[in-house]
Design an enzyme around this catalytic site. Sequence first.
Site, mmCIF file in Angstrom:
data_model
loop_
_atom_site.group_PDB
_atom_site.id
_atom_site.type_symbol
_atom_site.label_atom_id
_atom_site.label_comp_id
_atom_site.label_asym_id
_atom_site.label_seq_id
_atom_site.Cartn_x
_atom_site.Cartn_y
_atom_site.Cartn_z
ATOM 1 N N GLY A 242 -27.649 -17.493 -43.037
ATOM 2 C CA GLY A 242 -27.435 -18.839 -43.587
ATOM 3 C C GLY A 242 -25.997 -19.271 -43.345
ATOM 4 N N ARG B 110 -31.544 -16.504 -38.024
ATOM 5 C CA ARG B 110 -31.818 -15.231 -38.699
ATOM 6 C C ARG B 110 -32.496 -14.268 -37.731
ATOM 7 N NH1 ARG B 110 -30.418 -15.806 -44.012
ATOM 8 N NH2 ARG B 110 -30.636 -17.863 -44.960
ATOM 9 N N ASP C 168 -25.310 -9.507 -45.279
ATOM 10 C CA ASP C 168 -25.809 -8.137 -45.116
ATOM 11 C C ASP C 168 -26.747 -7.980 -43.912
ATOM 12 O OD1 ASP C 168 -27.625 -9.738 -46.433
ATOM 13 O OD2 ASP C 168 -28.242 -8.213 -47.886
ATOM 14 N N THR D 269 -21.009 -15.206 -47.066
ATOM 15 C CA THR D 269 -22.228 -15.639 -47.759
ATOM 16 C C THR D 269 -21.872 -16.375 -49.035
ATOM 17 O OG1 THR D 269 -24.220 -15.020 -48.979
ATOM 18 C CG2 THR D 269 -22.564 -13.322 -48.800
ATOM 19 N N ASP E 251 -23.707 -16.318 -51.417
ATOM 20 C CA ASP E 251 -24.297 -15.516 -52.497
ATOM 21 C C ASP E 251 -23.316 -14.505 -53.106
ATOM 22 O OD1 ASP E 251 -26.586 -16.851 -51.766
ATOM 23 O OD2 ASP E 251 -27.446 -15.165 -50.657
ATOM 24 N N ASP F 163 -22.893 -11.454 -52.377
ATOM 25 C CA ASP F 163 -23.624 -10.227 -52.722
ATOM 26 C C ASP F 163 -23.371 -9.081 -51.745
ATOM 27 O OD1 ASP F 163 -24.950 -11.280 -50.568
ATOM 28 O OD2 ASP F 163 -26.959 -11.163 -51.426
ATOM 29 N N MET G 192 -28.840 -21.381 -55.833
ATOM 30 C CA MET G 192 -29.188 -20.346 -54.857
ATOM 31 C C MET G 192 -28.567 -19.016 -55.278
ATOM 32 S SD MET G 192 -29.072 -21.934 -51.043
ATOM 33 C CE MET G 192 -30.513 -22.731 -50.340
ATOM 34 N N ARG H 54 -30.071 -15.756 -54.040
ATOM 35 C CA ARG H 54 -31.037 -14.655 -53.851
ATOM 36 C C ARG H 54 -31.095 -13.759 -55.080
ATOM 37 N NH1 ARG H 54 -33.276 -14.855 -48.886
ATOM 38 N NH2 ARG H 54 -31.937 -15.110 -47.067
ATOM 39 N N HIS I 55 -29.951 -26.453 -50.422
ATOM 40 C CA HIS I 55 -28.990 -26.322 -49.320
ATOM 41 C C HIS I 55 -27.722 -27.156 -49.499
ATOM 42 C CE1 HIS I 55 -32.678 -24.629 -47.702
ATOM 43 N NE2 HIS I 55 -31.866 -23.858 -46.999
HETATM 44 O O1 F6P Z 1 -28.178 -16.229 -48.321
HETATM 45 C C1 F6P Z 1 -27.789 -17.540 -48.473
HETATM 46 C C2 F6P Z 1 -28.932 -18.381 -48.931
HETATM 47 O O2 F6P Z 1 -28.410 -19.691 -49.035
HETATM 48 C C3 F6P Z 1 -29.619 -17.960 -50.223
HETATM 49 O O3 F6P Z 1 -28.874 -18.265 -51.361
HETATM 50 C C4 F6P Z 1 -30.918 -18.684 -50.094
HETATM 51 O O4 F6P Z 1 -31.956 -18.059 -50.817
HETATM 52 C C5 F6P Z 1 -31.207 -18.622 -48.629
HETATM 53 O O5 F6P Z 1 -29.957 -18.425 -47.979
HETATM 54 C C6 F6P Z 1 -31.875 -19.825 -48.070
HETATM 55 O O6 F6P Z 1 -32.123 -19.593 -46.742
HETATM 56 P P1 F6P Z 1 -32.631 -20.672 -45.698
HETATM 57 O O7 F6P Z 1 -31.436 -21.463 -45.249
HETATM 58 O O8 F6P Z 1 -33.201 -19.854 -44.599
HETATM 59 O O9 F6P Z 1 -33.626 -21.533 -46.404
#
Ligand code: F6P
Length: 366
Positions: free
Chosen positions: A34, A95, A126, A149, A151, A153, A193, A195, A296
């Site tokens: 992301g 991804r 990660d 990230t 997140d 994390d 967001m 995760r 987003h």
């Molecule tokens: O890992 C970053 C993140 O924004 C998460 O918080 C969220 O669940 C995910 O990516 C969303 O991913 P995508 O952009 O593939 O919808």
Amino acid sequence: MKDEYQFILHPSSFILICFGGRGMHKVGILTGGGDCPGLNAVIRAVVRKIDNAGGTCLGLLEGWRGLLEEKTTALNVLETDDIIARGGTILGSSRTNPFKQAANVSCAVENFRRLGLTALVAIGGDDTLGVASRLYTEHQLPMVGVPKTIDNDLSATDFTFGFDTAINIVMEAVDRLRTTAESHRRIMVIETMGRKAGWIACLSGIAVAADYILVPEVPVDLDHMCGVLQRRRAEGKLYGLVVVSEGAQLSAGSVVTADASIDEFGHEKLGGIGQNVAELIDKRLQIETRHVTLGHLHRGGPPRAYDRVLATRFGIKAGELVVEGKFGQMAALKGNDIHAVPLSDAVAQNRRLDMRYYEEAREFFP
Ligand code: F6P
């Protein structure tokens, strides 16, 4: 160093071979997973550090897909100088996981050599860094990582860049939601967001004085939450703010997932718990409750100053690791210092919310 050249007298032919200077390092840079604010600041810093050392950089487009399909773009100091203010990534992201198929792994290794790369800087979370770590340990490719990230994390670093901008975006959004919630005496549930880690929900929840915060690390106690919201209203606060992390768990089976599909790294798409929580509150307390999923928006727009600086420091460190030939490492923040840590440590496990933050938050919803 910039204009230094090494001269070697080839013993068999008496030909003077000249190399070095700009030919010394040819560094691939990619951004995977992301996107998040600050990616361009890292790219700029790596390009500058490698240029200062007399090398060149090549951008690999759309994450690991760029390496698999040899989709590249030249990167130079002039063109990357002002990208620091831009959100997203000038290289694009995906991804893509080369380890999904064995043939893709050999393709990645072959293309790395064919492109003439001497090192690769992978900027990612990660998943992206997990690939970099395996390419380093299993295929001896010279990899350096930078932790990205929203997140927050990733293990082995105190903070990732992108996180600060994301929680500020949540804060600004909730500050706007507060006035309309107050006008209508409503409860507003804000889904963030993050995760399976509650960093975004908890820290933004503290920053907006949320009446309740739900994170994945703590089982949801609906009775307690409704009790707190009711009590606050009885005390005279006629509106309510609940911040819920997308990864928080309601009782078995009641979490809504927006989409059952999983990505190449095995992650499901999260989202929907905000709506569930809002409906439950509305029903139980008979108080008009609405939900907003920020989605987003967390990742959009320019990085804030903190992330620009952190991303720049990470980029310089990554460039330094390349120049010093220290591979299999990631730039990491420890206190106020930027250190190198093994990539394998960073991806060993997900870093959940530091519960000390949640304990502090709980002082406001005992
Ligand atoms: O890992 C970053 C993140 O924004 C998460 O918080 C969220 O669940 C995910 O990516 C969303 O991913 P995508 O952009 O593939 O919808």
